[in-house]
Design a protein around this motif. Sequence first.
Motif, PDB file in Angstrom:
ATOM      1  N   HIS A 282       0.831  -1.206   0.000  1.00  0.00           N
ATOM      2  CA  HIS A 282       0.000   0.000   0.000  1.00  0.00           C
ATOM      3  C   HIS A 282       0.864   1.255   0.000  1.00  0.00           C
TER       4      HIS A 282
ATOM      5  N   SER B  88      -3.781   4.948   0.244  1.00  0.00           N
ATOM      6  CA  SER B  88      -4.748   4.151   1.001  1.00  0.00           C
ATOM      7  C   SER B  88      -5.282   4.894   2.219  1.00  0.00           C
TER       8      SER B  88
ATOM      9  N   HIS C 238       2.359  -1.500   4.776  1.00  0.00           N
ATOM     10  CA  HIS C 238       1.774  -0.161   4.861  1.00  0.00           C
ATOM     11  C   HIS C 238       2.849   0.885   5.160  1.00  0.00           C
TER      12      HIS C 238
ATOM     13  N   ASP D  33      -3.583  -0.381  -3.516  1.00  0.00           N
ATOM     14  CA  ASP D  33      -4.273   0.429  -2.523  1.00  0.00           C
ATOM     15  C   ASP D  33      -5.725  -0.001  -2.396  1.00  0.00           C
TER      16      ASP D  33
ATOM     17  N   ALA E  48      -1.713   4.192   5.150  1.00  0.00           N
ATOM     18  CA  ALA E  48      -0.352   3.745   4.863  1.00  0.00           C
ATOM     19  C   ALA E  48       0.519   4.996   4.736  1.00  0.00           C
TER      20      ALA E  48
END
Length: 256
Positions: free
Chosen positions: A10, A14, A197, A40, A17
């Motif tokens: 990600h 997102s 993330h 994402d 993240a």
Amino acid sequence: MELLVDLHTHTIASGHAYSTITENVHAASRRGIKLLGMTDHGPSMPGSPHLFHFENLSIIPDELSGVKVLPGVEANITNHEGDLDMPLKYLTYLKLILVGLHPICYPGGTCEQNTQAYIKAMENPYTDMMVHPGRPDFEMDLEKIAHTSARLNIPVEVNNSSLSTIRDKDEARDNCRSIARYMVKYNSPVILGSDAHFWDRVGEFSDALDLVYEAGISEHQILNTSPDRVLDYLATRRRNRPDISRLLHPYRLNIA
């Protein structure tokens, strides 16, 4: 086992993240990752990108810092029928469609309802791979999922983040052990995903690998060992999709 592919990562798009695609690619390059998924979250996740984010992914170069990039999505299952939160016209041209359950996007239900939702999403011809079935948010029949994975040849993920960073990782580990054993039983296809993330988690599979070795999942079941193997699999998925081009508006920018 050499893992050269990380398909589940990600970016800041997102919303929860914390790294850019450039930072993720540089981290991937340092870890020897040759093929990177940029996945994402779909639009039903709070803070996720607007559909124009997915519309504009074609501007990202196919390769950055020696790493091939697959722009895609982690689509969310939204109901017991396994419907996804991405409009069909986007699913037709994104290069990678991961699908999973998230509490804030899916209402939950009985074990049977949750299993049905997951399997119906697996049966979607636009789904490429299923992610983090071991997370304990929803009770599911993990043997049935592993059996369906083998029947449909849809890879199911061993998610490193489930085993290392989520709050309920002990329960997740038990679930992941269970489904891993069923994946051995049915010879189901497998992917390992970092679910990164933040850039320092890209290409991090150590906990997932420990579980793979413990369960006895064989190397031939795991797609991550070869970028060509992943790309061949994705090309086959696209060849086998139904032809619905006549049903779609010819202009992508017509976002309803």
